[in-house]
Design a protein around this motif. Structure first.
Motif, PDB file in Angstrom:
ATOM      1  N   ARG A 123       0.818  -1.217   0.000  1.00  0.00           N
ATOM      2  CA  ARG A 123       0.000   0.000   0.000  1.00  0.00           C
ATOM      3  C   ARG A 123       0.845   1.256   0.000  1.00  0.00           C
ATOM      4  N   LEU A 124       1.921   1.266   0.772  1.00  0.00           N
ATOM      5  CA  LEU A 124       2.796   2.443   0.786  1.00  0.00           C
ATOM      6  C   LEU A 124       3.444   2.647  -0.574  1.00  0.00           C
ATOM      7  N   ASN A 125       3.853   1.568  -1.224  1.00  0.00           N
ATOM      8  CA  ASN A 125       4.433   1.679  -2.563  1.00  0.00           C
ATOM      9  C   ASN A 125       3.438   2.256  -3.561  1.00  0.00           C
ATOM     10  N   GLN A 126       2.207   1.770  -3.517  1.00  0.00           N
ATOM     11  CA  GLN A 126       1.180   2.269  -4.437  1.00  0.00           C
ATOM     12  C   GLN A 126       0.942   3.760  -4.253  1.00  0.00           C
ATOM     13  N   LEU A 127       0.823   4.174  -3.014  1.00  0.00           N
ATOM     14  CA  LEU A 127       0.587   5.587  -2.733  1.00  0.00           C
ATOM     15  C   LEU A 127       1.801   6.437  -3.084  1.00  0.00           C
ATOM     16  N   PHE A 128       2.995   5.909  -2.825  1.00  0.00           N
ATOM     17  CA  PHE A 128       4.208   6.665  -3.114  1.00  0.00           C
ATOM     18  C   PHE A 128       4.358   6.927  -4.612  1.00  0.00           C
ATOM     19  N   ARG A 129       4.026   5.948  -5.441  1.00  0.00           N
ATOM     20  CA  ARG A 129       4.115   6.161  -6.894  1.00  0.00           C
ATOM     21  C   ARG A 129       3.183   7.285  -7.344  1.00  0.00           C
ATOM     22  N   LYS A 130       2.006   7.340  -6.755  1.00  0.00           N
ATOM     23  CA  LYS A 130       1.071   8.418  -7.093  1.00  0.00           C
ATOM     24  C   LYS A 130       1.583   9.763  -6.586  1.00  0.00           C
TER      25      LYS A 130
ATOM     26  N   THR B 290      -1.952  12.292   3.277  1.00  0.00           N
ATOM     27  CA  THR B 290      -2.889  11.878   4.313  1.00  0.00           C
ATOM     28  C   THR B 290      -3.164  10.379   4.224  1.00  0.00           C
ATOM     29  N   LEU B 291      -3.422   9.884   3.020  1.00  0.00           N
ATOM     30  CA  LEU B 291      -3.715   8.457   2.828  1.00  0.00           C
ATOM     31  C   LEU B 291      -2.513   7.584   3.173  1.00  0.00           C
ATOM     32  N   TYR B 292      -1.306   8.084   2.902  1.00  0.00           N
ATOM     33  CA  TYR B 292      -0.076   7.342   3.206  1.00  0.00           C
ATOM     34  C   TYR B 292       0.007   7.054   4.712  1.00  0.00           C
ATOM     35  N   HIS B 293      -0.225   8.091   5.509  1.00  0.00           N
ATOM     36  CA  HIS B 293      -0.135   7.903   6.956  1.00  0.00           C
ATOM     37  C   HIS B 293      -1.318   7.097   7.483  1.00  0.00           C
ATOM     38  N   LEU B 294      -2.491   7.276   6.895  1.00  0.00           N
ATOM     39  CA  LEU B 294      -3.636   6.471   7.302  1.00  0.00           C
ATOM     40  C   LEU B 294      -3.396   4.986   7.034  1.00  0.00           C
TER      41      LEU B 294
ATOM     42  N   THR C 137       9.883  22.888  -1.259  1.00  0.00           N
ATOM     43  CA  THR C 137      11.006  22.233  -0.578  1.00  0.00           C
ATOM     44  C   THR C 137      10.509  21.328   0.556  1.00  0.00           C
ATOM     45  N   HIS C 138       9.460  21.762   1.229  1.00  0.00           N
ATOM     46  CA  HIS C 138       8.893  20.929   2.299  1.00  0.00           C
ATOM     47  C   HIS C 138       8.331  19.635   1.710  1.00  0.00           C
ATOM     48  N   ALA C 139       7.617  19.758   0.589  1.00  0.00           N
ATOM     49  CA  ALA C 139       7.060  18.570  -0.068  1.00  0.00           C
ATOM     50  C   ALA C 139       8.167  17.634  -0.538  1.00  0.00           C
ATOM     51  N   GLU C 140       9.255  18.197  -1.059  1.00  0.00           N
ATOM     52  CA  GLU C 140      10.351  17.366  -1.546  1.00  0.00           C
ATOM     53  C   GLU C 140      11.033  16.622  -0.397  1.00  0.00           C
ATOM     54  N   ASN C 141      11.210  17.299   0.738  1.00  0.00           N
ATOM     55  CA  ASN C 141      11.800  16.634   1.900  1.00  0.00           C
ATOM     56  C   ASN C 141      10.888  15.527   2.410  1.00  0.00           C
ATOM     57  N   SER C 142       9.593  15.825   2.450  1.00  0.00           N
ATOM     58  CA  SER C 142       8.604  14.840   2.874  1.00  0.00           C
ATOM     59  C   SER C 142       8.614  13.626   1.952  1.00  0.00           C
TER      60      SER C 142
ATOM     61  N   GLU D 156      11.553  11.333   2.646  1.00  0.00           N
ATOM     62  CA  GLU D 156      11.380  10.573   3.883  1.00  0.00           C
ATOM     63  C   GLU D 156      10.350   9.457   3.719  1.00  0.00           C
ATOM     64  N   HIS D 157       9.327   9.702   2.912  1.00  0.00           N
ATOM     65  CA  HIS D 157       8.354   8.646   2.626  1.00  0.00           C
ATOM     66  C   HIS D 157       9.033   7.475   1.901  1.00  0.00           C
ATOM     67  N   LYS D 158       9.952   7.801   1.007  1.00  0.00           N
ATOM     68  CA  LYS D 158      10.674   6.762   0.268  1.00  0.00           C
ATOM     69  C   LYS D 158      11.571   5.956   1.223  1.00  0.00           C
ATOM     70  N   VAL D 159      12.271   6.637   2.108  1.00  0.00           N
ATOM     71  CA  VAL D 159      13.138   5.941   3.060  1.00  0.00           C
ATOM     72  C   VAL D 159      12.315   5.031   3.966  1.00  0.00           C
ATOM     73  N   LEU D 160      11.142   5.484   4.378  1.00  0.00           N
ATOM     74  CA  LEU D 160      10.299   4.647   5.236  1.00  0.00           C
ATOM     75  C   LEU D 160       9.918   3.354   4.524  1.00  0.00           C
ATOM     76  N   ILE D 161       9.613   3.432   3.251  1.00  0.00           N
ATOM     77  CA  ILE D 161       9.283   2.225   2.486  1.00  0.00           C
ATOM     78  C   ILE D 161      10.473   1.268   2.472  1.00  0.00           C
ATOM     79  N   ASP D 162      11.662   1.802   2.302  1.00  0.00           N
ATOM     80  CA  ASP D 162      12.859   0.957   2.309  1.00  0.00           C
ATOM     81  C   ASP D 162      13.035   0.263   3.662  1.00  0.00           C
ATOM     82  N   LEU D 163      12.736   0.983   4.751  1.00  0.00           N
ATOM     83  CA  LEU D 163      12.867   0.405   6.082  1.00  0.00           C
ATOM     84  C   LEU D 163      11.805  -0.670   6.335  1.00  0.00           C
TER      85      LEU D 163
END
Length: 210
Positions: free
Chosen positions: A100-107, A125-129, A164-169, A172-179
């Motif tokens: 699910r995180l991968n699907q949302l991250f691609r979008k 929002t959906l990613y964290h939910l 820049t805030h969105a890019e940093n976010s 971090e979303h990508k790193v979380l998927i890797d973890l």
């Protein structure tokens, strides 16, 4: 009609169609949503419980307008709930969480490239939910939905406006998927704490006008 009014008013507040602190009129909202005043009053009570509205006796009903202390407290609650949720989700439902995180991250990636800030925030929002849902802890998820989700979504749409805030976010979303893929629960929890902590600092600066 009560559910229609509730969902539409919640959506309008979250999506920045009303200003923070704006006074709302039962009559105008009834016309806007094509209902009587009774469903609007019911929606006011429900959304006050979610923290999106403030009903002031003899004054009226206002969209929430958090100060710095409230934003800090909301982020502290997010850290507590999401760090526990990622632990439970990885233990109980790791494969589904990863998918699910991968699907949302691609979008999210596509939205960032298209500079579609509004849709990116909705996906955030959906990613964290998804983390809360995959934890399979109904009371944890209910608490998050009731106390955190709507208010934080509303803040995202108003304060997370810098690219820049969105890019940093995004990173971090990508790193979380890797973890999650690596099964590293401790580092995933710490990343979420740091991620939410940086969001708190950014929102506080925005509220201060820095």
């Amino acid at each position: 009609m009560s559910e229609v009014a509730l969902e539409r008013l919640r959506s309008d507040i979250v999506e920045d169609n009303f200003r923070l602190g704006e006074k709302l009129s039962e009559g105008q909202l009834a016309l806007r949503y094509g209902v009587t005043k009774a469903p609007i009053r019911s929606a006011f009570i429900r959304l006050q419980g979610e923290g999106l509205l403030e009903i002031r006796p003899q004054s009226g009903t206002f969209v929430f307008s958090p100060d710095i202390n409230e934003v800090q407290a909301l982020c502290e609650l997010r850290i507590a709930l999401e760090s526990e949720a990622i632990l439970l989700a990885m233990r109980r439902n790791g494969d589904v969480l990863l998918r699910r995180l991968n699907q949302l991250f691609r979008k999210m990636e596509a939205c960032l490239k298209a500079r579609d800030r509004h849709e990116y925030q909705a996906l955030d929002t959906l990613y964290h939910l998804a983390i809360l849902e995959c934890a399979k802890s109904p009371m944890l998820e209910t608490t998050y939905q009731a106390m955190v989700n709507s208010r934080f979504s509303a803040l995202r749409n108003r304060l997370a406006v810098q690219r820049t805030h969105a890019e940093n976010s995004y990173r971090e979303h990508k790193v979380l998927i890797d973890l999650v893929r690596a099964g590293n629960i401790g580092e995933a929890q710490q990343l979420l704490r740091d991620h939410i902590g940086r969001t708190k600092e950014h929102y506080v600066r925005m509220i201060r006008g820095e």
